[in-house]
Design a protein around this motif. Structure first.
Motif, mmCIF file in Angstrom:
data_model
loop_
_atom_site.group_PDB
_atom_site.id
_atom_site.type_symbol
_atom_site.label_atom_id
_atom_site.label_comp_id
_atom_site.label_asym_id
_atom_site.label_seq_id
_atom_site.Cartn_x
_atom_site.Cartn_y
_atom_site.Cartn_z
ATOM 1 N N TRP A 1 -9.335 4.988 5.172
ATOM 2 C CA TRP A 1 -8.501 3.876 5.629
ATOM 3 C C TRP A 1 -7.979 4.129 7.039
ATOM 4 O O TRP A 1 -7.535 5.233 7.363
ATOM 5 C CB TRP A 1 -7.329 3.724 4.660
ATOM 6 C CG TRP A 1 -6.391 2.584 4.896
ATOM 7 C CD1 TRP A 1 -6.435 1.353 4.307
ATOM 8 C CD2 TRP A 1 -5.228 2.568 5.733
ATOM 9 N NE1 TRP A 1 -5.380 0.570 4.718
ATOM 10 C CE2 TRP A 1 -4.622 1.299 5.602
ATOM 11 C CE3 TRP A 1 -4.634 3.504 6.582
ATOM 12 C CZ2 TRP A 1 -3.467 0.937 6.286
ATOM 13 C CZ3 TRP A 1 -3.481 3.151 7.277
ATOM 14 C CH2 TRP A 1 -2.906 1.880 7.120
ATOM 15 N N VAL B 1 -9.369 -5.021 6.115
ATOM 16 C CA VAL B 1 -8.996 -3.608 6.230
ATOM 17 C C VAL B 1 -10.081 -2.898 7.042
ATOM 18 O O VAL B 1 -11.274 -3.085 6.784
ATOM 19 C CB VAL B 1 -8.855 -2.936 4.848
ATOM 20 C CG1 VAL B 1 -8.570 -1.442 5.005
ATOM 21 C CG2 VAL B 1 -7.744 -3.600 4.034
ATOM 22 N N ASN C 1 0.830 -1.206 0.000
ATOM 23 C CA ASN C 1 0.000 0.000 0.000
ATOM 24 C C ASN C 1 0.861 1.251 0.000
ATOM 25 O O ASN C 1 2.064 1.203 0.284
ATOM 26 C CB ASN C 1 -1.009 0.008 1.154
ATOM 27 C CG ASN C 1 -0.358 -0.056 2.518
ATOM 28 O OD1 ASN C 1 0.769 0.355 2.715
ATOM 29 N ND2 ASN C 1 -1.089 -0.589 3.491
ATOM 30 N N TYR D 1 -3.530 0.861 -3.212
ATOM 31 C CA TYR D 1 -2.922 -0.473 -3.197
ATOM 32 C C TYR D 1 -2.336 -0.773 -4.577
ATOM 33 O O TYR D 1 -2.946 -0.479 -5.605
ATOM 34 C CB TYR D 1 -3.952 -1.530 -2.796
ATOM 35 C CG TYR D 1 -4.131 -1.579 -1.291
ATOM 36 C CD1 TYR D 1 -3.461 -2.518 -0.522
ATOM 37 C CD2 TYR D 1 -4.933 -0.644 -0.646
ATOM 38 C CE1 TYR D 1 -3.602 -2.550 0.858
ATOM 39 C CE2 TYR D 1 -5.077 -0.658 0.736
ATOM 40 C CZ TYR D 1 -4.411 -1.621 1.485
ATOM 41 O OH TYR D 1 -4.535 -1.630 2.844
ATOM 42 N N LYS E 1 -2.174 -6.949 8.915
ATOM 43 C CA LYS E 1 -1.035 -7.453 8.154
ATOM 44 C C LYS E 1 -0.719 -8.918 8.435
ATOM 45 O O LYS E 1 -0.056 -9.586 7.641
ATOM 46 C CB LYS E 1 0.202 -6.599 8.436
ATOM 47 C CG LYS E 1 0.638 -6.568 9.896
ATOM 48 C CD LYS E 1 1.788 -5.601 10.092
ATOM 49 C CE LYS E 1 2.183 -5.461 11.551
ATOM 50 N NZ LYS E 1 2.638 -6.731 12.147
ATOM 51 N N GLU F 1 -4.788 -2.027 8.427
ATOM 52 C CA GLU F 1 -4.766 -3.271 7.656
ATOM 53 C C GLU F 1 -4.225 -4.388 8.539
ATOM 54 O O GLU F 1 -3.184 -4.237 9.171
ATOM 55 C CB GLU F 1 -3.882 -3.126 6.419
ATOM 56 C CG GLU F 1 -3.748 -4.405 5.611
ATOM 57 C CD GLU F 1 -2.727 -4.281 4.492
ATOM 58 O OE1 GLU F 1 -2.154 -5.311 4.103
ATOM 59 O OE2 GLU F 1 -2.494 -3.150 4.014
#
Length: 410
Positions: free
Chosen positions: A109, A128, A75, A90, A114, A112
């Motif tokens: 946003w 997300v 990202n 992204y 990960k 995320e």
């Protein structure tokens, strides 16, 4: 400031407490995604090297990196630098062509997950969180699908108030997800990637006010089984951790008390068992466990008992895998001068060891993403006394080119 306080609130809910420097490094990687207003955050330009220390590419990224069979999913802040993140682009970097392909943009946003990305066929799935992460009525958890064939991304479903640390695993064409429910408890949900159908497989009740009940901490799977890590807190406040094993049709096989996972923290054992779990893998009775504090464990289940197969420390990490290997597990010593790697065979339990160093020996590994034989290794260096930093590097190499020793550790 609300965003960072919100994430800290989530950390508190998970009892993510530690005073260890490594734990701070892990939390910093998460908190980087939710910085307060008036704090400038920027993308990072990072070169990609091969095993011969030759630059083979370059990307400009912000957060997590996911390795696929031929590319990196990453990202990037659209404007390069902002005081407060509101959008995230992204991209997909193709190794062969050196293309950077834009996949899409996530508006509002916040975070995320990960540690939880999973590939089914030609699609990558990831969680997300959007909206105000500190407000359960304002944040939304979204399951995104990245189509690796057509280079597009789309929302599969959204959940208002969803928990950012939900976990997932793939079994055939099905995505199994553990969802923490806002009203209390957790659910195991199945999403069929072919029919697009969703259904609840199991529910677990937890009374938040009384702090009693059962909750699923993590989920994982191998070629034969599905494993749930279940936390149980009794009315007397005593906590236990269980590994519940099912077959792929969700028929119960057995349950093992794994409360003996050794705590490395100064917290009481009971508190340590309640920690949120960042990484959890079970394959052929070998188990790796890492929580959001500093406990790491690598062991094997024998006759419903758990035993370690190697002594580990808080910097002992497992490579992240969007497509799980059924043959071996790759582990590494992060933030260490020796840059040790360990390869565990799931078939016979042997552990082989090697090291990987850049041409400048000061670099140390901080993260490894694996896709079967391919590795993406993130390396950095910061002088502990002067604060001097070297330019970060990504190494894209084949694991088969690393010379693991024949010596074994049982």
């Amino acid at each position: 400031m609300k965003r960072i306080l919100g994430l800290l609130g989530l950390i508190f809910i998970l009892i993510l407490c530690s005073c260890d420097d490594h734990a701070k490094n892990q939390k910093t990687q998460d908190l980087k995604q939710t910085l307060p207003p008036n704090t400038t955050v920027s993308n990072e330009a990072i070169s990609i090297y091969n095993i011969n220390n030759t630059i083979i590419g370059k990307i400009e990224r912000y957060g997590a990196l996911v390795l696929t069979d031929d590319s990196i999913i990453y990202n990037k802040i659209p404007t390069g630098s902002v005081d407060s993140i509101s959008e995230m682009d992204y991209y997909r970097y193709i190794f062969k062509t050196k293309e950077n392909i834009k996949l899409g943009t996530v508006k509002h946003w916040s975070y995320e997950a990960k540690n939880d990305t999973t590939i089914i066929d030609n699609s990558l799935y990831m969680f997300v969180t959007t909206g105000e992460i500190s407000d359960i009525t304002s944040r939304t958890l979204r399951l995104y699908k990245i189509d690796l064939k057509n280079n597009t991304m789309s929302v599969v479903f959204s959940e208002t108030g969803g928990f950012p640390y939900n976990s997932m695993t793939a079994v055939g064409n099905k995505l199994l997800m553990v969802r923490v429910i806002a009203a209390g408890g957790s659910e195991l949900e199945e999403y069929n990637s072919e029919t697009k159908e969703r259904k609840i497989l199991k529910k677990f009740d937890f009374d938040d006010k009384a702090n009693t009940g059962e909750a699923i901490r993590q989920i994982t799977s191998d070629e034969n089984t599905i494993s749930l890590l279940r936390l149980k807190i009794d009315s007397d406040g005593k906590s236990k951790l269980f590994l519940d094993v099912y077959d792929h049709d969700m028929k119960f096989q057995n349950s093992v008390d794994v409360s003996t996972i050794s705590p490395n923290s100064t917290d009481a054992t009971q508190s340590e068992l309640r920690q949120g779990v960042s990484n959890f893998v079970v394959t052929n009775d070998y188990i790796y466990y890492a929580n959001f504090s500093i406990t790491r464990f690598l062991g094997k289940i024998n006759n419903k008992s758990l035993r370690p197969i190697i002594e580990v420390n808080p910097e002992f990490e497992m490579s992240s895998e969007s497509a799980k290997s059924e043959l071996s597990g790759l582990f590494y010593q992060s933030f260490g001068q020796k840059n040790d790697l360990y390869l565990l065979s799931y078939s016979n339990g042997t552990i082989r060891k090697t090291t990987f160093n850049a041409d400048d020996k000061r670099y140390y590994m901080i993260n490894i993403s694996r896709y079967h034989d391919k590795l993406l290794i993130t390396m950095r260096y910061k002088d502990p006394n002067t604060g001097e930093e070297l330019e970060p590097r990504l190494y894209y190499i084949s694991m088969s080119n690393l010379k693991f020793s024949a010596a074994t550790v049982r």
